[in-house]
Design an enzyme around this catalytic site. Structure first.
Site, PDB file in Angstrom:
ATOM      1  N   HIS A 150       0.844  -1.193   0.000  1.00  0.00           N
ATOM      2  CA  HIS A 150       0.000   0.000   0.000  1.00  0.00           C
ATOM      3  C   HIS A 150       0.886   1.252   0.000  1.00  0.00           C
ATOM      4  O   HIS A 150       1.217   1.792   1.066  1.00  0.00           O
ATOM      5  CB  HIS A 150      -0.898   0.002   1.242  1.00  0.00           C
ATOM      6  N   HIS A 209      -2.159  -1.114   7.141  1.00  0.00           N
ATOM      7  CA  HIS A 209      -1.823  -1.425   5.747  1.00  0.00           C
ATOM      8  C   HIS A 209      -0.665  -0.558   5.257  1.00  0.00           C
ATOM      9  O   HIS A 209       0.046  -0.938   4.332  1.00  0.00           O
ATOM     10  CB  HIS A 209      -3.046  -1.244   4.841  1.00  0.00           C
ATOM     11  N   PRO A 267      -6.544  -4.790  10.846  1.00  0.00           N
ATOM     12  CA  PRO A 267      -8.000  -4.611  10.909  1.00  0.00           C
ATOM     13  C   PRO A 267      -8.309  -3.186  11.382  1.00  0.00           C
ATOM     14  O   PRO A 267      -7.945  -2.807  12.493  1.00  0.00           O
ATOM     15  CB  PRO A 267      -8.433  -5.652  11.948  1.00  0.00           C
ATOM     16  N   GLY A 300     -10.451   5.028   6.779  1.00  0.00           N
ATOM     17  CA  GLY A 300     -11.070   3.737   7.048  1.00  0.00           C
ATOM     18  C   GLY A 300     -11.250   3.479   8.523  1.00  0.00           C
ATOM     19  O   GLY A 300     -12.288   2.959   8.962  1.00  0.00           O
ATOM     20  N   ILE A 360      -9.710   9.096   0.621  1.00  0.00           N
ATOM     21  CA  ILE A 360      -9.699   7.989  -0.331  1.00  0.00           C
ATOM     22  C   ILE A 360      -9.658   6.654   0.411  1.00  0.00           C
ATOM     23  O   ILE A 360      -8.902   6.482   1.369  1.00  0.00           O
ATOM     24  CB  ILE A 360      -8.476   8.073  -1.276  1.00  0.00           C
ATOM     25  N   HIS A 392      -3.799   3.056  -3.514  1.00  0.00           N
ATOM     26  CA  HIS A 392      -4.064   2.646  -2.136  1.00  0.00           C
ATOM     27  C   HIS A 392      -3.474   1.278  -1.837  1.00  0.00           C
ATOM     28  O   HIS A 392      -2.715   1.120  -0.878  1.00  0.00           O
ATOM     29  CB  HIS A 392      -5.569   2.614  -1.850  1.00  0.00           C
ATOM     30  N   SER A 396     -24.414  -9.073  36.384  1.00  0.00           N
ATOM     31  CA  SER A 396     -24.773 -10.379  35.833  1.00  0.00           C
ATOM     32  C   SER A 396     -23.552 -11.269  35.641  1.00  0.00           C
ATOM     33  O   SER A 396     -23.603 -12.476  35.859  1.00  0.00           O
ATOM     34  CB  SER A 396     -25.496 -10.206  34.497  1.00  0.00           C
ATOM     35  N   GLU A 401     -18.753  -3.902  23.342  1.00  0.00           N
ATOM     36  CA  GLU A 401     -17.991  -5.140  23.483  1.00  0.00           C
ATOM     37  C   GLU A 401     -16.731  -5.155  22.622  1.00  0.00           C
ATOM     38  O   GLU A 401     -15.666  -5.591  23.066  1.00  0.00           O
ATOM     39  CB  GLU A 401     -18.866  -6.349  23.115  1.00  0.00           C
ATOM     40  N   HIS A 417     -23.352 -16.816  31.165  1.00  0.00           N
ATOM     41  CA  HIS A 417     -24.603 -17.190  30.488  1.00  0.00           C
ATOM     42  C   HIS A 417     -24.269 -18.046  29.259  1.00  0.00           C
ATOM     43  O   HIS A 417     -24.487 -17.658  28.125  1.00  0.00           O
ATOM     44  CB  HIS A 417     -25.410 -15.947  30.111  1.00  0.00           C
ATOM     45  N   ASP A 443     -34.712 -16.077  27.700  1.00  0.00           N
ATOM     46  CA  ASP A 443     -34.270 -15.072  26.729  1.00  0.00           C
ATOM     47  C   ASP A 443     -34.187 -15.639  25.317  1.00  0.00           C
ATOM     48  O   ASP A 443     -34.134 -14.880  24.345  1.00  0.00           O
ATOM     49  CB  ASP A 443     -32.910 -14.496  27.134  1.00  0.00           C
ATOM     50  N   HIS A 472     -29.999 -15.237  22.613  1.00  0.00           N
ATOM     51  CA  HIS A 472     -29.069 -15.094  23.730  1.00  0.00           C
ATOM     52  C   HIS A 472     -28.464 -16.420  24.185  1.00  0.00           C
ATOM     53  O   HIS A 472     -27.701 -16.443  25.154  1.00  0.00           O
ATOM     54  CB  HIS A 472     -29.777 -14.432  24.918  1.00  0.00           C
TER      55      HIS A 472
END
Length: 685
Positions: A27, A67, A116, A157, A188, A261, A381, A408, A458, A466, A470
């Site tokens: 790149h 990248h 990522p 990005g 871009i 790119h 919980s 999360e 859970h 649920d 779930h």
């Protein structure tokens, strides 16, 4: 000086483009456009020592737009981190120090694995959080032992990814003033100009999230970038976003186009780029004056460590107890968990493993004071709140409980950043089903071998009313398929404690998957539990005909089924398998002792997908598992509905025995078990 800086920036651009051209992949757009940003940081701002890249009070630099890795490798080459020109030439080749995206533990100076998009920004939030927490813990008047910045370079990005929204919102709420994000805003992406997909005002969005925003209109103006970074450093109550207008592929015929790119410029365009930048040097050659210039930046940066070492020496004398604690935290010195009695003591009564998890976490917080973490809005919980340790916030930097909010994905990546920073052991918690939101960051935990603790409560159809949205079914298989991720599904307190001990003393991340519902009390030994799989209860003869293998809430079912099979004169062994990965790592002798190869009648029992189990039950065995989605009903209705009954386990065990043929040498022609087997005089059926 201007000449030196321009020449150095163009050196970064050209060797990046040359390496990508030689590799025939990569790149080039980002290194060509963002080279002035990287130069400004390494030459004028970052504190580091390339000869000791892990010195604790260094500034952290994260290339979130991973990248553009050749930008980082070029900088690491020029600023003395041991990336040679041969390494540059080996870009993207097998076993090189310059892989396609930056990889933690592979290349000195790479603080985290990125690629990522958005992950790096969330990692940087975690690093800045760790710096803030440790500074509050150890700094004293006149002794700022922990005092450094975290910088992240991102692109358009990264700004589009949901994880960036999540992480930025939390960073603003927590007022992480030592975090500075530089936004390479070239408009871009791979598909072209971002106007088709991304029209928001990123600066205003971050301002509403509690950030200090600075704009630099010319990405080639090093002086303006310098001033912006200095201004950001002065703002201590907000993270800073510096939006820098750049041109992707600057200086090349493809400048401003998505065509530069993610593909090499091409030989002709590379030559034209060199001409446009007045570059008249042989391939992979950097002029001596550039190295002389970057030495000044290195010398400036290294002074920070020398100064810090003097401070550390004085700190040791002034605060010996704190110094000892600082050393323990930063060198990962841990207690002897096996001899901590309170960690392994549990009441003999039905208990949910999430409750065991909460108890173990509380005990560990006394033994490991640098344990820090929290939940994605489910602390009560998950049983993941540590009483008496306070809440980390903009007002209280001493709290060990972090409220991540319903975020999360960023929670997991932030915990990666906390651990990458060093000095702290992070954990995070949510319902097991929501591990799907966290998967990419969890995978990176494993890829980097970071001891991040994932508390996932859970765990099955035990969620009950649920319903299927779930109720985890395939999630155990998904996590078990991640290399270097250890997945624990404990059946009792002992196995739960073993999971936490493994998380703190082993290598890589650990997922601790716990039940919502109470489970029957099961007695076991810590020495066995720590092996990941063990004989929980053997048959009287010690030579089983059938082996029942179970995890978590199904272990007590296996024990009940064993009783009935014993009454039918079937020699039955129960194996608890809380962690396949740890069991598989045991020596062959131990594994053979637990699961003898000549005992082919095996039943795996787990309230989840069957796909993990065939390596243990083989072609002759069977499973009591679930390969459909769940449904909404009370848990004590659902388990029998899906076949988790003693009757079903016993029937499957007997069916296995009935269909396994034994070699003639194993049969004397007489069958002692005619009540259970038909005998043809030489073979049992």
């Amino acid at each position: 000086m201007v000449y030196d800086s321009d020449l150095t920036i163009n050196s970064i651009r050209i060797i990046s483009a040359e390496a990508i051209e030689k590799a025939k992949s990569g790149h080039p757009g980002l290194p060509l456009g963002a080279a002035p940003i990287g130069y400004a940081l390494f030459q004028n701002h970052l504190n580091y020592n390339p000869n000791n890249p892990n010195f604790f009070n260094r500034d952290r630099f994260v290339l979130s737009a991973g990248h553009g890795s050749m930008l980082l490798y070029s900088l690491l080459h020029l600023y003395g981190f041991g990336v040679t020109m041969d390494d540059i030439k080996s870009f993207r080749t097998l076993g090189s120090l310059t892989p396609g995206h930056p990889e933690y533990r592979c290349t000195k100076g790479v603080e985290t694995t990125t690629g990522p998009l958005g992950q790096g920004i969330a990692n940087a939030v975690g690093m800045a959080l760790a710096e803030t927490y440790l500074a509050n813990k150890f700094n004293r008047d006149g002794y700022n032992l922990i005092d450094h910045y975290t910088y992240a370079l991102c692109g358009d990005g990264c700004m589009m990814e949901g994880i960036e929204y999540e992480a930025a919102a939390l960073a603003g709420t927590l007022k992480l003033g030592k975090l500075i994000v530089l936004y390479d805003n070239n408009d871009i992406t791979i598909d072209g100009n971002i106007s088709a997909t991304f029209k928001e005002d990123v600066g205003k969005r971050h301002e509403t999230q509690g950030w200090h925003v600075i704009r630099v209109t010319d990405g080639n103006d090093v002086s303006a970038i310098d001033k912006a970074v200095k201004k950001a450093k002065k703002v201590t109550d907000k993270p800073s976003l510096i939006i820098i207008k750049t041109h992707i592929g600057y200086g090349s015929p493809l400048e401003g186009s998505e065509k530069c790119h993610g593909a090499p410029l091409g030989a002709d365009n590379l030559q034209k780029t060199k001409k446009n930048l007045n570059w008249n040097y042989p391939e992979f050659t950097i002029p001596d004056e550039v190295y002389e210039h970057t030495k000044k930046g290195i010398s400036r940066a290294k002074r920070a460590e020398s100064k810090w070492k003097r401070l550390l020496k004085e700190y040791k004398t002034a605060f010996p107890d704190l110094y000892k604690e600082f050393t323990d935290w930063t060198e990962d010195n841990l207690p002897d968990f096996l001899n901590c009695k309170s960690l392994w003591q549990f009441e003999n009564k039905p208990t949910a493993t999430r409750t065991y998890s909460g108890k173990v976490l509380t005990e560990l917080s006394k033994l490991v004071p640098n344990l820090i973490g929290g939940s994605a809005d489910l602390a009560q919980s998950n049983k993941s709140y540590i009483d008496g340790r306070g809440n980390f916030s903009a007002e209280d930097r001493s709290g060990a409980n972090i409220y991540f909010g319903i975020r999360e994905h960023s929670m997991s990546a932030i915990c990666n950043g906390i651990r990458l920073h060093g000095g702290l052991y992070p954990y995070c918690a949510t319902f097991f089903i929501f591990s799907d939101y966290m998967k990419n960051a969890m995978r990176l935990s494993a890829l980097m071998k970071l001891p991040v603790i994932y508390i996932l409560s859970h765990d099955s159809i035990g969620v009950g009313e649920d319903g299927p949205t779930h109720q985890p079914i395939e999630q155990l298989v998904g996590l078990r398929s991640i290399p270097d991720m250890k997945v624990w599904r404990p059946c009792n307190g002992t196995e739960t404690a073993a999971a936490y001990v493994n998380a703190l003393t082993g290598t890589g991340p650990v997922s601790i998957v716990t039940s919502r519902q109470n489970l029957a009390y099961v007695e076991s030994r810590k020495e066995d539990a720590l092996k990941g799989g063990y004989v929980l209860k053997d048959c009287e003869s010690g030579t089983p005909e059938v082996i029942l293998i179970a995890t978590g809430s199904e272990v007590s079912l296996a024990l009940d089924a064993q009783k009935e099979l014993t009454e039918l004169n079937v020699e039955t062994r129960v194996v608890s398998m809380p962690c396949m990965e740890i069991f598989d790592a045991q020596n062959d002798e131990y594994k053979e002792k637990v699961l003898p190869t000549d005992v082919r009648a095996r039943i795996a029992i787990e309230a989840g997908s069957s796909y993990s189990w065939y390596k243990y039950v083989g072609l002759d065995g069977d499973t009591v598992t679930i390969d459909t989605f769940g449904t909404s009903a009370p848990y004590n209705v659902l388990f029998p509905h899906f076949g988790f009954t003693v009757k079903n386990v016993v029937e499957k065990a007997l069916a296995c025995l009935a269909t396994i043929s034994y070699d003639i040498t194993q049969c004397d022609g007489e069958c002692d078990d005619c009540e259970r087997f038909e005998c043809d005089g030489c073979n049992e059926k």
